[in-house]
Design an enzyme around this catalytic site. Structure first.
Site, PDB file in Angstrom:
ATOM      1  N   LEU A 164      -3.871 -75.427 -48.409  1.00  0.00           N
ATOM      2  CA  LEU A 164      -2.686 -75.868 -49.145  1.00  0.00           C
ATOM      3  C   LEU A 164      -2.266 -74.850 -50.206  1.00  0.00           C
ATOM      4  CD1 LEU A 164      -3.275 -79.712 -49.545  1.00  0.00           C
ATOM      5  CD2 LEU A 164      -2.231 -78.433 -47.680  1.00  0.00           C
ATOM      6  N   GLU A 165      -3.232 -74.247 -50.875  1.00  0.00           N
ATOM      7  CA  GLU A 165      -2.877 -73.244 -51.883  1.00  0.00           C
ATOM      8  C   GLU A 165      -2.156 -72.057 -51.247  1.00  0.00           C
ATOM      9  OE1 GLU A 165      -6.271 -73.850 -55.347  1.00  0.00           O
ATOM     10  OE2 GLU A 165      -6.617 -72.331 -53.819  1.00  0.00           O
ATOM     11  N   ASP A 211     -22.390 -71.505 -53.498  1.00  0.00           N
ATOM     12  CA  ASP A 211     -21.825 -72.200 -52.344  1.00  0.00           C
ATOM     13  C   ASP A 211     -22.840 -72.512 -51.250  1.00  0.00           C
ATOM     14  OD1 ASP A 211     -19.547 -71.871 -53.762  1.00  0.00           O
ATOM     15  OD2 ASP A 211     -18.445 -70.737 -52.243  1.00  0.00           O
ATOM     16  N   HIS A 251       3.913 -82.895 -78.813  1.00  0.00           N
ATOM     17  CA  HIS A 251       5.229 -83.098 -78.223  1.00  0.00           C
ATOM     18  C   HIS A 251       6.057 -81.827 -78.312  1.00  0.00           C
ATOM     19  CE1 HIS A 251       8.393 -85.624 -76.718  1.00  0.00           C
ATOM     20  NE2 HIS A 251       9.218 -85.229 -77.669  1.00  0.00           N
TER      21      HIS A 251
END
EC number: 1.8.1.9
Lengths: 148, 534
Positions: B242-243, B371, B509
């Site tokens: 997807l990336e 991994d 904000h």
């Protein structure tokens, strides 16, 4: 913008290396002052492995204003012997302290150099670069000269 | 997906000639390293002095972090790194997948795609942009590769500087303390280490279909592809898929994603669906419930792909590039795990860690990180932290273990998805739906209003325990800069953040991150979670 002239007719030193290890291999050594002289030297040796040391200039008494450069000199001089046989080693003086400290000087702004400190040792047109006190570490300097 | 076919070219050339023989550091052993040596000697009552205190096989994120940390603690360390070229011949330098063919080039190309989008927005903000921007692929790959190469160099400088010996050689286990090194020229030598860390990482899988190995590329090739990818098919539902599809679409290449079942398996389902919804809305084409059957090269050089859809119907299309992103396999096949009795899962090739010492293999002085460690997240910062902590346990006598809980991550799809903790499904399963409260909000980033960008998928949710102050067990953020937003909240979650504490915080904000601390609508209430106004 100050333009430095080439110190002498880009005087070329041929240095013989340790014959036992490398045979009679010569590394071409070039000394220049100023950016345009440096770029000219690079152009003259196109296609070869080019290494460059950017260093503070010496004053009339032969003294450098840059202590890290002084520390690096003997290490670099020793390690350049391990460079590939067809290599060119350019020592480029970047001017006096005032010129170098100008944040807009041409060595700092040139897109292929973007120097931020002296001494800086580079393998031209690669990301391989050592700066300041790293230029006095023989293991790092050897790696830069010897391994691509 | 079918079992991976692993048959990289045999005449695998080395990336760099490392003509130098490794030079042993001449430093005396520090007290900590000496202690480990002595204790080893006592336990075996044979005073063995190995060549190194630590031999690390694999110079990726985990292996480098572990070896540098160990050397800093006084250990004599050797790290071996070797990259088998991809079937398409792509090769790279020291630093592992993250630096060379993963996080780094991926994030840069993702950023390049976002910049293109920003140019379009800029017109709406008043910038005089006179031409539609197009990407120069050659420039992009050149600058990305230049940066990667500078990182390769940086890693080599750091190893030298920290006196870690490095060999560009492929390591495999001979016995519990001996590693065979296969050098560039095919020479074999052995070296011994008191401890051995396996950190060889993973490589992309290929599905077992005709033409895949011959014609498809993987993420190992994409970032250094010597031509623009053109019309591209990305096969797989992984985050890698997807990336890559996301930034290729953003860069202007017509891109299709082929998915067999669920996108982003393992992630929160609702968030994963929003991610793909956004991609679809941004021009990426999706073939769902499709599986590839065959790839063939046509006379004009394009690739003909044949697939089967969910109804068993065959279909197909032609593409300039087909990229496989169907998952990764642990690159442990040539390590010789069986030779020394290191236990591993045959399905994944991953090393099984001990319960009380997660990185320790069934052979006590052999460890695995990154991994290739079974059941652990495949993430660079996880490998780095596990490697550093392991070095400290081995050479500084510490007892701290890696905490694999609440590890944050971000998927860098065009709309980024950051998460930490449990998915909603996992929380419901663990605690039961009657014990879980989910707060959520759809919001519109301020910056989206002027260029009239679609914000339908900008969404945030907090998965909380229902009782008491409502401990937050999972936080999910979909929106711009999700990685930057999620990192700080991950710290808070690891510190036991409750919903009550979060909503008592004051927002900044106008930001997207403030929507997290402003969430007030529960899913249970059924109220509209769309944020309006300030």
């Amino acid at each position: 913008m100050i333009h430095f002239r080439v110190e002498s007719q880009a005087h070329v030193l041929k240095r013989s290396l340790d014959p036992g290890k490398h045979g009679n291999i010569m590394v071409v050594s070039v000394k220049v002052e100023g950016l345009s002289a440096f770029l000219e030297a690079v152009e003259n040796h196109k296609g070869k492995a080019i290494f460059a040391l950017f260093t503070g200039s010496h004053d009339a008494q032969g003294k450098s204003w840059c202590p890290d450069c002084v520390a690096a000199d003997p290490v670099v001089e020793q390690c350049v012997k391990g460079a590939p046989e067809d290599a060119v080693f350019i020592t480029c003086s970047v001017g006096d302290r005032a010129f170098w400290k100008d944040q807009n000087n041409e060595f700092r702004t040139h897109p292929k150099l973007k120097l931020t400190s002296v001494p800086t040792l580079i393998r031209w047109e690669t990301p391989q670069r050592l700066m300041e006190e790293d230029c006095a570490k023989s293991n790092l300097v050897s790696m830069l000269f010897e391994e691509d | 997906m079918a079992a991976p076919i692993v048959s990289f070219s045999r005449n695998a050339a080395f990336i760099r000639g490392c003509s130098q023989l490794c030079r042993r550091t001449k430093r005396p052993l520090s007290r900590t390293a000496c202690f480990s040596k002595c204790s080893k000697s006592l336990s075996t009552s044979v005073p063995v002095r190995h060549d190194y205190d630590l031999v690390v096989i694999g110079g990726g994120s985990g292996g480098l972090a572990c070896s540098k940390e160990a050397a800093q603690l006084g250990a004599r360390v050797l790290v071996l790194d070797y990259v088998d070229p991809s079937p398409r011949g792509s090769r790279w330098g020291l630093g592992g997948c993250c630096v060379n063919v993963g996080c780094i080039p991926k994030k840069l190309m993702h950023h390049a795609a976002l910049l293109g989008h920003a140019i379009h927005d800029a017109k709406k903000y008043g910038w005089n942009v006179h031409v539609d921007p197009t990407i120069d692929w050659s420039t992009l790959t050149t600058v990305v590769q230049q940066h990667v190469k500078s990182l390769n160099w940086g890693h080599r400088v750091q190893l030298k500087d920290k006196q870690v010996d490095y060999q560009n050689a492929k390591g495999s286990l001979v016995d519990a303390h001996t590693v065979r090194m296969l050098s560039a020229s095919g020479q074999e030598t052995t070296v011994t280490g008191n401890n051995i860390v396996l950190a060889v990482g993973g490589r992309p899988k290929y599905p077992d279909i005709p033409g895949a190995m011959e014609y498809a590329i993987t993420s190992d090739d994409l970032f250094m592809l010597d031509r623009p990818p053109g019309k591209t098919l990305v096969i797989g539902a992984s985050y890698v898929s997807l990336e890559c599809a996301g930034f290729l679409t953003g860069l202007g290449f017509p891109t299709t994603v082929m998915i067999r079942s669920l996108p982003l398996r393992g992630f929160d389902r609702q968030m994963a669906d929003l991610v793909t919804d956004h991609m679809e809305g941004s021009g990426t084409r999706f073939l769902r419930q499709h599986v590839p059957m065959a790839i063939d090269k046509m006379d004009n050089g394009q690739l003909q792909v044949v697939w089967r859809d969910g109804n068993g119907q065959q279909g197909g299309d032609t593409f300039d590039t087909v990229m496989m992103a169907v998952g990764r396999f642990a690159n442990t096949g040539t390590l010789g795990l069986d030779t020394v009795g290191v236990e591993w899962y045959s399905e994944s090739g991953k090393v099984i860690g001990q319960v009380e010492n997660p990185e320790q293999s069934s052979v006590p002085n052999i460890y695995a990180i990154g991994d290739i460690l079974h059941g652990r997240p495949e993430l660079t910062p996880v490998a780095i932290k596990a490697g550093r902590l392991l070095a400290h346990r081995l050479f500084a006598g510490t007892h701290e273990h890696m905490d694999y809980d609440k590890v944050p991550t971000t998927v860098f799809t065009p709309l980024e998805y950051g998460s930490v903790g449990l998915s909603e499904e996992a929380a419901l399963e663990r605690f039961g739906s009657e014990n879980v409260e989910v707060y959520h909000a759809f919001y519109k980033p301020l910056e989206f209003y002027i260029p009239e960008r679609d914000a339908s998928q900008c969404y945030v949710k907090a998965v909380c325990k229902l009782d008491g102050d409502q401990e937050i067990v999972g936080l999910h953020f979909l929106g711009p800069n999700a990685g930057e937003v999620t990192q700080g909240f991950a710290v808070a979650l690891r510190s036991g953040l409750t919903y009550q504490q979060m909503v008592s915080s004051v927002g900044i904000h106008p930001t997207c991150a403030e929507e997290v601390v402003k969430m007030g609508i529960t899913k249970r209430s059924g109220l509209d979670p769309t944020v309006t106004g300030c």
